[in-house]
Design an enzyme around this catalytic site. Structure first.
Site, PDB file in Angstrom:
ATOM      1  N   HIS A 123      -0.132 -12.021  38.983  1.00 20.39           N
ATOM      2  CA  HIS A 123      -1.435 -11.435  38.661  1.00 20.39           C
ATOM      3  C   HIS A 123      -1.548  -9.940  38.974  1.00 20.39           C
ATOM      4  CE1 HIS A 123      -2.629 -15.338  37.506  1.00 20.39           C
ATOM      5  NE2 HIS A 123      -3.099 -15.789  38.637  1.00 20.39           N
ATOM      6  N   HIS A 197     -10.055 -15.051  35.279  1.00 14.45           N
ATOM      7  CA  HIS A 197      -9.580 -16.163  36.091  1.00 14.45           C
ATOM      8  C   HIS A 197     -10.710 -17.043  36.622  1.00 14.45           C
ATOM      9  CE1 HIS A 197      -6.724 -18.158  38.826  1.00 14.45           C
ATOM     10  NE2 HIS A 197      -5.785 -17.617  38.076  1.00 14.45           N
ATOM     11  N   GLU A 335      -7.030 -19.888  31.368  1.00 16.22           N
ATOM     12  CA  GLU A 335      -6.774 -18.450  31.287  1.00 16.22           C
ATOM     13  C   GLU A 335      -6.090 -18.132  29.969  1.00 16.22           C
ATOM     14  OE1 GLU A 335      -4.397 -17.658  34.905  1.00 16.22           O
ATOM     15  OE2 GLU A 335      -5.089 -19.667  35.409  1.00 16.22           O
TER      16      GLU A 335
END
Ligand code: BGC
Length: 374
Positions: A123, A197, A335
């Site tokens: 991420h 997210h 996502e």
């Protein structure tokens, strides 16, 4: 007469609004705001810290309004627990999901990022977009409540080349659609993979697990992963596996099926392949339905993949927005994104962004309240 709604205006016209209020101070001293977007019976709260969707309040089939996303009650919760951690509601950048070895090559130059999950970078790294304070402007127009967030990430930030200017717009329309539109430009060749997210629990955050939620994923294939959750590069057919969600199936039905891929990730934590799609073309990716509340979430996107993550690493150590502890499976993330580790996988759609080009991506989360006011 100026300022008066036009004849035949819908009930929601003039009702849509975005309002900001102070929400504390980031660790570097930057003030943080919380925006409240409201439109009819739906209310969405977005933080300038991390562009985090803190809450989404929607009515159920009986008109009862509940917050259906996981999060924390205050800024300290996000600063202390969200990264490393669950990344509740956050905008993820510069690169969503994992990059193997935290490494990639653009134009023959290899870039090494800080590692933050075993041997990989997850991420966008330890100080990703989820931990930055974005600047914001109100883009509401009476029918749609909206806020635009901008972040300039300097060249070299978290190891990525190029100054990346990212603009994300959240809009909430009268049909209970929360649209997330992303644009990014760079001054040097780089890679980009942005997502949001948010974790959903359509019975209400803190109400227990989502194993009874019924999920449909419009995908024929998924990406198997290795022991560190990096895709192997292969796209496997979902046919005959617990990964087949082409017809609506309860999330919990096959979670304990003993499938090697489910053991590896402690549940679902994979990318479903939505098939080729153009930048401008929105297609349905997922439908999540909660029989208990009657709420349904439909996700449409321009992205080629959706990471379905069944909240496997929630372990009862975090206290959520409403004061209840989150345990494994208490929320699910959908996502929309390009495939994990794309820069290192020649067979995957490219995530390169070059100067003069604009990265564009749109995802729509639709949450019809059956009962609209009026
Ligand atoms: C990843 C999970 C990870 C979670 C929270 C998801 O996008 O796929 O493996 O645990 O984010 O960090």
């Amino acid at each position: 007469m100026p300022g008066q709604p036009a004849a035949g205006a819908t009930h929601a016209r003039g009702n849509a609004a975005a309002v900001a209020e102070p929400f504390g101070t980031a660790p570097d001293g930057t003030p943080v705001d919380r925006w409240t977007l409201s439109n009819g019976p739906v209310t969405v709260r977005v933080l300038t810290y991390g562009g985090i969707v803190q809450s989404v309040e929607v009515p159920d089939a009986g008109g009862r309004v509940t917050n259906v996303v996981l999060g924390f009650a205050d800024l300290a919760g996000y600063v202390e627990h969200n990264n490393p951690g669950p990344y509740f509601g956050a905008l993820i950048g510069r690169f969503g999901n994992r990059l193997a070895g935290g490494r990639f090559t653009v134009d023959g130059r290899t870039h090494q990022l800080p590692l933050n999950e075993g041997p990989n970078t997850l991420h966008g790294g330890p100080e990703g977009f989820d931990r930055q304070v974005w600047t914001t402007t109100d883009v509401s127009d009476g029918e749609v409540a909206g806020v635009r967030l901008t972040l300039v990430s300097p060249a070299g930030h978290q190891g990525f080349p190029g100054t990346l200017t990212t603009v994300v717009t959240y809009t909430l329309d009268a049909a209970s659609r929360l649209t997330v539109h992303y644009e990014a430009t760079t001054d040097a060749p780089t890679v980009v993979n942005l997502t949001n997210h948010t974790y959903w629990n359509l019975s209400g955050e803190g109400s227990g697990n989502v194993h009874g939620h019924v999920l449909q994923l419009d995908a024929e294939g998924y990406l198997p992963i290795d022991g560190t959750l990096i895709p192997t590069g292969e796209s496997a057919p979902v046919e005959g596996t617990p990964f087949d969600f082409r017809t609506p199936t309860a999330i919990g039905d096959r979670l304990r099926a003993g499938h090697e891929q489910l053991v590896r990730a402690r549940g679902y934590d994979h990318t479903w392949v939505l098939g080729p799609t153009g930048e401008e073309e929105l297609r349905r990716a997922a439908v999540l339905h909660d029989p208990a509340s009657g709420r349904t979430l439909t996700v449409a996107t321009t992205e080629p993949g959706v990471q379905f993550y069944s909240g496997n690493f929630l372990d009862g150590t975090l206290v959520g927005t409403g004061g209840r502890v989150y345990r494994q499976g208490d929320g699910v993330a959908l996502e929309t994104q390009h495939f994990p580790d794309s820069p290192n996988q020649p067979g995957f759609p490219s995530t390169e962004l070059r100067p003069g080009r604009t990265y564009r991506s749109t995802t729509v989360f639709e949450l019809p309240g059956d009962v609209r006011a009026g």
